[in-house]
Design an enzyme around this catalytic site. Structure first.
Site, PDB file in Angstrom:
ATOM      1  N   CYS A   2       0.844  -1.203   0.000  1.00 30.70           N
ATOM      2  CA  CYS A   2       0.000   0.000   0.000  1.00 30.70           C
ATOM      3  C   CYS A   2       0.877   1.250   0.000  1.00 30.70           C
ATOM      4  O   CYS A   2       2.043   1.204   0.321  1.00 30.70           O
ATOM      5  CB  CYS A   2      -0.869   0.000   1.252  1.00 30.70           C
ATOM      6  SG  CYS A   2      -1.793  -1.517   1.435  1.00 30.70           S
ATOM      7  N   ARG A  27       3.074   1.572  -7.529  1.00 27.68           N
ATOM      8  CA  ARG A  27       3.079   0.440  -6.588  1.00 27.68           C
ATOM      9  C   ARG A  27       1.907  -0.482  -6.819  1.00 27.68           C
ATOM     10  O   ARG A  27       1.837  -1.564  -6.275  1.00 27.68           O
ATOM     11  CB  ARG A  27       3.043   0.957  -5.150  1.00 27.68           C
ATOM     12  CG  ARG A  27       4.262   1.751  -4.731  1.00 27.68           C
ATOM     13  CD  ARG A  27       3.995   2.483  -3.431  1.00 27.68           C
ATOM     14  NE  ARG A  27       3.701   1.586  -2.357  1.00 27.68           N
ATOM     15  CZ  ARG A  27       4.614   1.107  -1.502  1.00 27.68           C
ATOM     16  NH1 ARG A  27       5.867   1.505  -1.649  1.00 27.68           N
ATOM     17  NH2 ARG A  27       4.300   0.290  -0.549  1.00 27.68           N
ATOM     18  N   TRP A  74      -3.507  -1.964  -1.480  1.00 28.43           N
ATOM     19  CA  TRP A  74      -3.241  -3.209  -2.212  1.00 28.43           C
ATOM     20  C   TRP A  74      -3.866  -4.292  -1.332  1.00 28.43           C
ATOM     21  O   TRP A  74      -3.283  -4.702  -0.332  1.00 28.43           O
ATOM     22  CB  TRP A  74      -1.742  -3.393  -2.354  1.00 28.43           C
ATOM     23  CG  TRP A  74      -1.341  -4.649  -3.035  1.00 28.43           C
ATOM     24  CD1 TRP A  74      -1.000  -5.834  -2.442  1.00 28.43           C
ATOM     25  CD2 TRP A  74      -1.241  -4.886  -4.441  1.00 28.43           C
ATOM     26  NE1 TRP A  74      -0.701  -6.766  -3.391  1.00 28.43           N
ATOM     27  CE2 TRP A  74      -0.842  -6.225  -4.625  1.00 28.43           C
ATOM     28  CE3 TRP A  74      -1.455  -4.101  -5.554  1.00 28.43           C
ATOM     29  CZ2 TRP A  74      -0.641  -6.785  -5.882  1.00 28.43           C
ATOM     30  CZ3 TRP A  74      -1.246  -4.658  -6.805  1.00 28.43           C
ATOM     31  CH2 TRP A  74      -0.860  -5.976  -6.967  1.00 28.43           C
ATOM     32  N   ASN A 100      -0.162   0.021   6.142  1.00 34.02           N
ATOM     33  CA  ASN A 100       0.451  -0.892   5.179  1.00 34.02           C
ATOM     34  C   ASN A 100       0.896  -2.093   5.999  1.00 34.02           C
ATOM     35  O   ASN A 100       1.509  -1.933   7.048  1.00 34.02           O
ATOM     36  CB  ASN A 100       1.666  -0.210   4.529  1.00 34.02           C
ATOM     37  CG  ASN A 100       2.185  -1.006   3.350  1.00 34.02           C
ATOM     38  OD1 ASN A 100       1.628  -2.055   3.016  1.00 34.02           O
ATOM     39  ND2 ASN A 100       3.231  -0.523   2.733  1.00 34.02           N
ATOM     40  N   GLY A 101       0.535  -3.325   5.556  1.00 34.00           N
ATOM     41  CA  GLY A 101       0.955  -4.519   6.304  1.00 34.00           C
ATOM     42  C   GLY A 101      -0.252  -5.398   6.606  1.00 34.00           C
ATOM     43  O   GLY A 101      -1.353  -5.166   6.119  1.00 34.00           O
ATOM     44  N   GLU A 486      12.116 -22.130 -16.247  1.00 34.27           N
ATOM     45  CA  GLU A 486      11.918 -20.746 -15.802  1.00 34.27           C
ATOM     46  C   GLU A 486      13.201 -19.933 -15.955  1.00 34.27           C
ATOM     47  O   GLU A 486      13.183 -18.789 -16.404  1.00 34.27           O
ATOM     48  CB  GLU A 486      11.429 -20.738 -14.355  1.00 34.27           C
ATOM     49  CG  GLU A 486      11.393 -19.383 -13.688  1.00 34.27           C
ATOM     50  CD  GLU A 486      10.542 -18.333 -14.406  1.00 34.27           C
ATOM     51  OE1 GLU A 486       9.786 -18.694 -15.332  1.00 34.27           O
ATOM     52  OE2 GLU A 486      10.667 -17.153 -14.057  1.00 34.27           O
ATOM     53  N   LYS A 490      13.483 -16.536 -18.187  1.00 36.78           N
ATOM     54  CA  LYS A 490      13.992 -15.259 -17.667  1.00 36.78           C
ATOM     55  C   LYS A 490      15.069 -14.701 -18.589  1.00 36.78           C
ATOM     56  O   LYS A 490      15.075 -13.530 -18.938  1.00 36.78           O
ATOM     57  CB  LYS A 490      14.558 -15.463 -16.256  1.00 36.78           C
ATOM     58  CG  LYS A 490      13.502 -15.628 -15.187  1.00 36.78           C
ATOM     59  CD  LYS A 490      12.878 -14.347 -14.741  1.00 36.78           C
ATOM     60  CE  LYS A 490      11.491 -13.995 -15.144  1.00 36.78           C
ATOM     61  NZ  LYS A 490      10.463 -14.885 -15.430  1.00 36.78           N
ATOM     62  N   GLU A 493      13.646 -13.682 -22.179  1.00 36.79           N
ATOM     63  CA  GLU A 493      12.653 -12.592 -22.292  1.00 36.79           C
ATOM     64  C   GLU A 493      13.226 -11.223 -21.955  1.00 36.79           C
ATOM     65  O   GLU A 493      12.667 -10.215 -22.366  1.00 36.79           O
ATOM     66  CB  GLU A 493      11.419 -12.878 -21.443  1.00 36.79           C
ATOM     67  CG  GLU A 493      11.625 -12.833 -19.952  1.00 36.79           C
ATOM     68  CD  GLU A 493      10.309 -12.953 -19.185  1.00 36.79           C
ATOM     69  OE1 GLU A 493       9.276 -12.486 -19.673  1.00 36.79           O
ATOM     70  OE2 GLU A 493      10.329 -13.538 -18.093  1.00 36.79           O
ATOM     71  N   HIS A 509      18.965 -37.807 -25.876  1.00 35.51           N
ATOM     72  CA  HIS A 509      18.010 -38.128 -26.948  1.00 35.51           C
ATOM     73  C   HIS A 509      17.971 -37.025 -28.000  1.00 35.51           C
ATOM     74  O   HIS A 509      16.959 -36.845 -28.676  1.00 35.51           O
ATOM     75  CB  HIS A 509      16.619 -38.345 -26.337  1.00 35.51           C
ATOM     76  CG  HIS A 509      16.593 -39.455 -25.342  1.00 35.51           C
ATOM     77  ND1 HIS A 509      16.699 -40.783 -25.692  1.00 35.51           N
ATOM     78  CD2 HIS A 509      16.552 -39.417 -23.990  1.00 35.51           C
ATOM     79  CE1 HIS A 509      16.686 -41.526 -24.594  1.00 35.51           C
ATOM     80  NE2 HIS A 509      16.592 -40.720 -23.548  1.00 35.51           N
ATOM     81  N   LYS A 608       3.084  -6.771 -19.440  1.00 33.03           N
ATOM     82  CA  LYS A 608       3.061  -7.348 -18.091  1.00 33.03           C
ATOM     83  C   LYS A 608       1.885  -8.316 -17.951  1.00 33.03           C
ATOM     84  O   LYS A 608       1.989  -9.336 -17.312  1.00 33.03           O
ATOM     85  CB  LYS A 608       2.949  -6.252 -17.030  1.00 33.03           C
ATOM     86  CG  LYS A 608       2.948  -6.774 -15.595  1.00 33.03           C
ATOM     87  CD  LYS A 608       4.204  -7.578 -15.274  1.00 33.03           C
ATOM     88  CE  LYS A 608       4.166  -8.240 -13.928  1.00 33.03           C
ATOM     89  NZ  LYS A 608       5.257  -9.236 -13.772  1.00 33.03           N
TER      90      LYS A 608
HETATM   91  C1  AGP Z   1       7.005 -14.063 -17.015  1.00 30.44           C
HETATM   92  O1  AGP Z   1       8.273 -13.486 -16.716  1.00 30.44           O
HETATM   93  C2  AGP Z   1       6.305 -13.397 -18.150  1.00 30.44           C
HETATM   94  N1  AGP Z   1       6.139 -12.015 -17.922  1.00 30.44           N
HETATM   95  C3  AGP Z   1       5.028 -14.129 -18.553  1.00 30.44           C
HETATM   96  O2  AGP Z   1       5.405 -15.430 -18.934  1.00 30.44           O
HETATM   97  C4  AGP Z   1       3.922 -14.256 -17.470  1.00 30.44           C
HETATM   98  O3  AGP Z   1       4.337 -15.142 -16.464  1.00 30.44           O
HETATM   99  C5  AGP Z   1       2.670 -14.826 -18.157  1.00 30.44           C
HETATM  100  O4  AGP Z   1       2.222 -13.903 -19.122  1.00 30.44           O
HETATM  101  C6  AGP Z   1       1.529 -15.126 -17.173  1.00 30.44           C
HETATM  102  O5  AGP Z   1       1.142 -13.939 -16.534  1.00 30.44           O
HETATM  103  P1  AGP Z   1       0.146 -14.072 -15.266  1.00 30.44           P
HETATM  104  O6  AGP Z   1       0.889 -14.815 -14.198  1.00 30.44           O
HETATM  105  O7  AGP Z   1      -0.176 -12.656 -14.881  1.00 30.44           O
HETATM  106  O8  AGP Z   1      -1.060 -14.826 -15.720  1.00 30.44           O
END
Ligand code: AGP
Length: 613
Positions: A2, A27, A74, A100-101, A486, A490, A493, A509, A608
């Site tokens: 928050c 935020r 939040w 906040n908390g 993952e 990272k 991307e 394989h 995002k």
């Molecule tokens: C992850 O680093 C990416 N930004 C992307 O794969 C993300 O995880 C995916 O779009 C899912 O988003 P969400 O968790 O908001 O559903």
């Protein structure tokens, strides 16, 4: 987390507080409100949604006065709504609080205060604070003492600001633990309070940070500081060198970097309020799942996208191990096109940080049509996924701004571990002594994560060695295979390097044909049930001229004889190693992207939240 802003001085409080809240919008929040003392009375304006709605409310019903507080919420406890938005008033309407908390013991306090005759207007944990202060004011204590006495009752980490028409010349600010900061800003015949420096940076660069278990009594003339025992403190002011935008990131260069380093605190928030240690039990009240219903579930299907889908792959190991329920994992974008076999004996669990990913939402709709029970692990309270689900487990990771998901991923893993424990205990397959060990390991996680995050320098040095490579292979096995996926995601991307995650056992394989000195390999080789297999994979890569960066367990003296570079993570339960092994991979990807001059927080072509199919 928050946002908090307060003002006292000769100017109008409302515009200063409102603008301060706007500086904190990055935020993330789901509701907002302001309280100002107007003609000796507390006037409150608050609404769900973005600040533009609060602005319209203030236009329609302006409030004037020279002392006020404001908050962007939040949501953690209590859905986003006008009545749950801060500020919160006591029964008399003479005291108002923003926070906040999380008040971890708010249920007990709420019942106690109700028996004393207090009436609650919201579903929030925060409201217990203002009624506790009211209790002590009613006993004849002054506002400062009443706040101090009230704080002795609340558990958890908090940042609060209190305003009262009983003593209309002062704000009382306090900080307990690390639920975001409390900063006092020093002006000329005016003073400021904020959770984050950007909110007040246009007015002053002279600030004083509160440390945990400290309070500030703030008037237009200045501030006095005291600890919770009432002892007065001397605190030094210092000057902020930042410009407002960079201040939002604090001392960090990017939001992603800030969010990586917030993970120890975020994991603690995710766990907070969900483990009853006396009883050795997990509580997931918002899942709305009685033990009898949990026993009837015959299968769980996890649907998610991207990083959240990789969390789901770890979740399969966690839930099948802890609750012995078969788990299937599918991409949100694939699930609805395969006419999935679902019925009311199954649960579909969506994992989504934003709660708005259209492919995941579509998968949830598909599950709903086929009669499965619908759950969501989600970070944004009030998001579509949260509203669609029959039950939720919030990540409580705080807003995640960087496009590359980091703290939401580790929060998802912790939520999945909690879900596995909850289902296992409901189905009677986790005896108390086993639960005790599983909970003890969970509780140690924030500290262990903090230790791993001290590895930043080593990951930066590795990035300086490898940033020119154009291809990478990430290998993992068992519960750390999804972490290989993952880690590769990272890297690709945010640095635009082609990186592929692969189950280590599959190398022979086909992919081993790729190995040479131009294809570095990151191998997750912690000391678990597949350690020996990983060692042999590393040897196969080395035998073909490959370079290996290993993520290994602290104290493992053998791995340096095999790998070229070793990043260490502390020992923990095999089920919890993914929460730790992913951290150096996040840091490595971050530094590789920085070294390559990429736009870390806004990588090209990415959003995002993917709200389009
Ligand atoms: C992850 O680093 C990416 N930004 C992307 O794969 C993300 O995880 C995916 O779009 C899912 O988003 P969400 O968790 O908001 O559903």
């Amino acid at each position: 987390m928050c946002g908090i802003v307060g003002y006292v001085g000769s100017r109008e409080a409302t515009p200063i507080v409102f603008e301060g809240l706007k500086r904190l919008e990055y935020r993330g929040y789901d509701s907002a409100g302001i309280a100002v003392i107007q003609d000796g009375q507390i006037a409150v304006r608050r609404d769900v949604g973005k600040l533009v709605r609060l602005g319209a409310l203030l236009e329609a019903q302006p409030i004037t006065g020279h002392i006020g507080i404001g908050h962007t919420r939040w949501a953690t406890h209590g859905k986003p709504s006008p009545m749950n938005a801060h500020p919160h008033l006591d029964c008399t309407g003479q005291i108002v609080v923003i926070q906040n908390g999380i008040v971890e013991n708010y249920r007990t306090l709420r019942e106690e205060l109700k028996t004393e005759g207090h009436h609650f207007a919201s579903e929030t944990d925060t409201e217990v604070i203002v009624h506790l202060i009211e209790r002590y004011c009613h006993q004849g204590h002054d506002l400062t003492t009443s706040v101090r006495l009230a704080l002795h009752h609340i558990e958890g980490a908090h940042a609060i600001v209190v305003l009262s028409s009983r003593e209309p010349d002062k704000l009382i600010a306090a900080r307990l633990g690390n639920a975001g900061g409390v900063t006092v800003g020093i002006g000329h015949d005016e003073m400021f309070v904020a959770s984050d420096i950007p909110a007040i940076l246009e007015h002053t660069r002279q600030i004083i940070h509160l440390d945990s278990r400290e309070m500030a009594v703030v008037t237009a003339k200045g501030a006095r500081f005291l600890d919770l025992s009432g002892r007065f403190l001397h605190k030094e002011a210092h000057t902020i060198p930042w410009d407002p935008v960079s201040a939002a990131k604090g001392e960090y260069r990017h939001f992603m970097q800030k969010e990586i380093y917030e993970q120890a605190e975020a994991i603690a928030h995710t766990i907070s309020g969900r483990v009853d240690f006396e009883k050795g039990q997990v509580r997931l009240d918002e899942l709305n799942l009685a033990p009898a219903e949990a026993r009837r579930i015959e299968k769980i299907v996890i649907v998610a996208c991207g990083t959240s889908a990789y969390a789901g792959l770890v979740g399969k190991f966690l839930i099948e191990t802890l609750a012995r329920i078969p788990v299937e994992v599918d991409y949100g974008s694939e699930f609805r096109y395969r006419d999935p076999l679902l019925d009311d004996r199954m649960a579909v669990l969506a994992i989504t940080q934003s709660g708005e990913t259209v492919d995941t939402l579509a998968a949830m709709e598909e599950a709903r049509c086929k009669g499965a029970r619908l759950w969501a692990i989600v970070n944004v309270i009030g998001s579509q996924a949260a509203r669609l689900a029959d039950g939720v487990i919030y990540m409580h990771a705080g807003p995640e701004i960087g496009v590359a998901s980091t703290k939401a991923f580790t929060a998802s893993l912790v939520d999945l571990y909690l879900l596995g424990l909850y289902l296992g205990q409901a189905r009677g397959i986790l005896p108390p002594e086993q639960m005790e060990g599983l909970l003890k390991a969970l509780l140690a996680l924030p500290k262990l994560a903090g230790e791993v995050l001290k590895n930043g320098k080593q990951c930066e040095e590795l990035a300086n060695l490898f940033f020119k490579y154009e291809n990478f292979l990430y290998l993992g096995r068992g519960i750390n295979y999804p972490i290989a996926l993952e880690g590769a995601l990272k890297l690709k991307e945010i640095s635009y390097i082609h990186a592929e995650g692969y189950p280590a056992g599959e190398m022979k394989h086909g992919p081993i044909a790729l190995i040479d000195e131009r294809m570095p390999v990151v191998a997750i080789a912690v000391q678990d049930g597949v350690y020996e297999k990983m060692i042999s994979q590393i040897e196969q890569v080395k035998a073909r001229g490959g370079t290996v960066i290993a993520v290994a367990t602290e104290g493992d003296e053998f791995i340096p004889t095999k790998a070229d570079y070793v990043i260490r993570v502390p020992q923990t339960l095999p089920l919890l190693t993914p929460v730790l092994t992913v951290l150096p991979l996040q840091l490595f990807a971050y530094h590789m992207a920085v070294r390559r001059g990429a736009d870390v927080d806004q990588p090209r072509n990415l959003a995002k939240s993917v709200t389009v199919e």
